[in-house]
Write an enzyme that holds these catalytic residues in place. Structure first.
Site, PDB file in Angstrom:
ATOM      1  N   GLY A  52      11.667  41.216 -27.324  1.00  0.00           N
ATOM      2  CA  GLY A  52      11.921  39.791 -27.534  1.00  0.00           C
ATOM      3  C   GLY A  52      11.075  38.841 -26.697  1.00  0.00           C
ATOM      4  N   GLU A 108      11.822  36.700 -19.922  1.00  0.00           N
ATOM      5  CA  GLU A 108      12.754  37.199 -20.939  1.00  0.00           C
ATOM      6  C   GLU A 108      12.992  36.116 -21.985  1.00  0.00           C
ATOM      7  OE1 GLU A 108      13.896  39.331 -22.612  1.00  0.00           O
ATOM      8  OE2 GLU A 108      15.856  40.117 -22.099  1.00  0.00           O
ATOM      9  N   ASP A 109      13.311  36.528 -23.197  1.00  0.00           N
ATOM     10  CA  ASP A 109      13.519  35.560 -24.271  1.00  0.00           C
ATOM     11  C   ASP A 109      14.822  34.780 -24.115  1.00  0.00           C
ATOM     12  OD1 ASP A 109      15.037  37.836 -24.772  1.00  0.00           O
ATOM     13  OD2 ASP A 109      14.446  38.056 -26.869  1.00  0.00           O
ATOM     14  N   ASP A 112      22.150  36.007 -22.508  1.00  0.00           N
ATOM     15  CA  ASP A 112      23.368  35.805 -23.289  1.00  0.00           C
ATOM     16  C   ASP A 112      24.542  36.235 -22.405  1.00  0.00           C
ATOM     17  OD1 ASP A 112      24.957  35.429 -25.573  1.00  0.00           O
ATOM     18  OD2 ASP A 112      24.528  37.393 -26.395  1.00  0.00           O
ATOM     19  N   LYS A 140      22.094  30.978 -23.085  1.00  0.00           N
ATOM     20  CA  LYS A 140      23.390  30.783 -23.776  1.00  0.00           C
ATOM     21  C   LYS A 140      24.478  30.900 -22.721  1.00  0.00           C
ATOM     22  CE  LYS A 140      22.916  32.988 -28.296  1.00  0.00           C
ATOM     23  NZ  LYS A 140      23.319  34.196 -29.033  1.00  0.00           N
ATOM     24  N   PHE A 161      23.963  32.596 -33.014  1.00  0.00           N
ATOM     25  CA  PHE A 161      22.904  33.593 -33.061  1.00  0.00           C
ATOM     26  C   PHE A 161      21.612  32.941 -33.552  1.00  0.00           C
ATOM     27  CE2 PHE A 161      20.601  37.455 -34.016  1.00  0.00           C
ATOM     28  CZ  PHE A 161      20.984  38.274 -32.963  1.00  0.00           C
ATOM     29  N   VAL A 162      20.549  33.107 -32.771  1.00  0.00           N
ATOM     30  CA  VAL A 162      19.272  32.475 -33.099  1.00  0.00           C
ATOM     31  C   VAL A 162      18.203  33.530 -33.354  1.00  0.00           C
ATOM     32  CG1 VAL A 162      19.752  30.314 -31.883  1.00  0.00           C
ATOM     33  CG2 VAL A 162      18.699  32.210 -30.630  1.00  0.00           C
ATOM     34  N   ASP A 168      14.732  38.508 -32.662  1.00  0.00           N
ATOM     35  CA  ASP A 168      14.847  39.119 -33.984  1.00  0.00           C
ATOM     36  C   ASP A 168      16.266  38.987 -34.523  1.00  0.00           C
ATOM     37  OD1 ASP A 168      15.871  41.072 -31.995  1.00  0.00           O
ATOM     38  OD2 ASP A 168      16.244  42.272 -33.794  1.00  0.00           O
ATOM     39  N   ARG A 174      10.499  37.919 -35.856  1.00  0.00           N
ATOM     40  CA  ARG A 174      10.082  37.600 -34.481  1.00  0.00           C
ATOM     41  C   ARG A 174       8.854  36.691 -34.472  1.00  0.00           C
ATOM     42  NH1 ARG A 174      12.586  41.196 -30.812  1.00  0.00           N
ATOM     43  NH2 ARG A 174      13.112  43.235 -31.653  1.00  0.00           N
TER      44      ARG A 174
HETATM   45  P1  IMP Z   1      22.576  39.988 -22.938  1.00  0.00           P
HETATM   46  O1  IMP Z   1      22.471  41.349 -22.294  1.00  0.00           O
HETATM   47  O2  IMP Z   1      23.885  39.811 -23.653  1.00  0.00           O
HETATM   48  O3  IMP Z   1      22.277  38.859 -21.998  1.00  0.00           O
HETATM   49  O4  IMP Z   1      21.550  39.957 -24.121  1.00  0.00           O
HETATM   50  C1  IMP Z   1      20.237  39.934 -23.891  1.00  0.00           C
HETATM   51  C2  IMP Z   1      19.428  40.386 -25.088  1.00  0.00           C
HETATM   52  O5  IMP Z   1      20.143  40.275 -26.321  1.00  0.00           O
HETATM   53  C3  IMP Z   1      18.266  39.485 -25.235  1.00  0.00           C
HETATM   54  O6  IMP Z   1      17.175  39.966 -24.491  1.00  0.00           O
HETATM   55  C4  IMP Z   1      18.001  39.489 -26.717  1.00  0.00           C
HETATM   56  O7  IMP Z   1      17.130  40.543 -27.033  1.00  0.00           O
HETATM   57  C5  IMP Z   1      19.327  39.732 -27.338  1.00  0.00           C
HETATM   58  N1  IMP Z   1      19.966  38.495 -27.839  1.00  0.00           N
HETATM   59  C6  IMP Z   1      20.975  37.784 -27.280  1.00  0.00           C
HETATM   60  N2  IMP Z   1      21.291  36.707 -28.012  1.00  0.00           N
HETATM   61  C7  IMP Z   1      20.465  36.730 -29.070  1.00  0.00           C
HETATM   62  C8  IMP Z   1      20.288  35.851 -30.210  1.00  0.00           C
HETATM   63  O8  IMP Z   1      20.959  34.820 -30.408  1.00  0.00           O
HETATM   64  N3  IMP Z   1      19.315  36.222 -31.086  1.00  0.00           N
HETATM   65  C9  IMP Z   1      18.544  37.336 -30.933  1.00  0.00           C
HETATM   66  N4  IMP Z   1      18.669  38.161 -29.890  1.00  0.00           N
HETATM   67  C10 IMP Z   1      19.618  37.869 -28.973  1.00  0.00           C
HETATM   68 MG    MG Z   2      15.452  40.807 -25.283  1.00  0.00          MG
END
Ligand code: IMP
Ligand code: MG
Length: 187
Positions: A52, A108-109, A112, A140, A161-162, A168, A174
């Protein structure tokens, strides 16, 4: 939730554009200016989390005015078709670089729940870098379950969700130059 039909264009799943190409590029320029200032004279190492973060990294690094190195890691967090973190990140590709004593910035993208970055930060910290900070394009905040110290944040976004700009949906889209919100039925 219905499966994405890869034969369809992104228009079929797009609810609305959240961040335009212009908004993204202008904010990334600001971040690059700040990072170039903060790390001036230091041997900066950008670590991108695949897949991402790769679009963000490639734009960010081209806007940096200081010399720097790059390396990559890959972490898998979500099961196929899932929209939330499965809670067990797995390092599927590790660094080629010894980060001991290095000034490291993780690129990082999106953050969340924070589970993925927390896992990576803990692992990298054991390797004793001189500094370890986070640059994330999208935050987020509402969804956070673990605190993540984010030194640089591009945008705070709502809990939807984006996709696009590296992010992706079922590994598709992407390449889009903007960030879009997926339609409710695919959330
Ligand atoms: P986390 O571990 O929940 O913080 O999630 C991190 C990873 O989940 C990110 O690096 C993304 O790859 C993916 N992710 C989280 N939210 C989204 C979204 O809204 N769209 C796409 N990928 C997401
Ligand atoms: Mg990611």
């Amino acid at each position: 939730m219905p499966k994405i039909n890869p034969a369809l264009g992104y228009e079929a799943i797009l609810d609305r554009v959240l961040l335009t190409e212009e908004q993204l590029q202008s904010r990334i320029s600001e971040l690059a200016t700040q990072i170039s200032r903060d790390y001036a004279g230091m041997d900066l190492l950008l670590i991108c989390i695949l897949r991402g973060g790769v679009v963000f990294l490639s734009d960010l690094m081209r806007k940096l005015t200081i010399p720097h190195h790059i390396d990559f890691m890959a972490v898998s967090s979500y099961g196929v078709g899932a929209r939330t973190n499965s809670g067990k990140p797995r390092i599927v590709l590790d660094l080629n670089t010894d980060i001991r004593g290095r000034y490291v910035l993780l690129v990082e993208d999106i953050v969340d729940s924070g589970i993925t970055l927390d896992h990576v930060l803990r692992l990298l910290q054991t390797r004793e870098p001189a500094s370890l900070d986070v640059c994330v394009l999208l935050n987020k905040a509402d969804r956070r379950v673990v605190h993540i110290p984010t030194r640089y944040v591009g945008f705070s976004i709502p809990n939807e969700f984006v996709f696009g700009y590296g992010l992706d949906i079922d590994e598709l889209y992407r390449n889009l130059p903007f960030v879009g919100v997926v339609k409710q039925e695919y959330q």
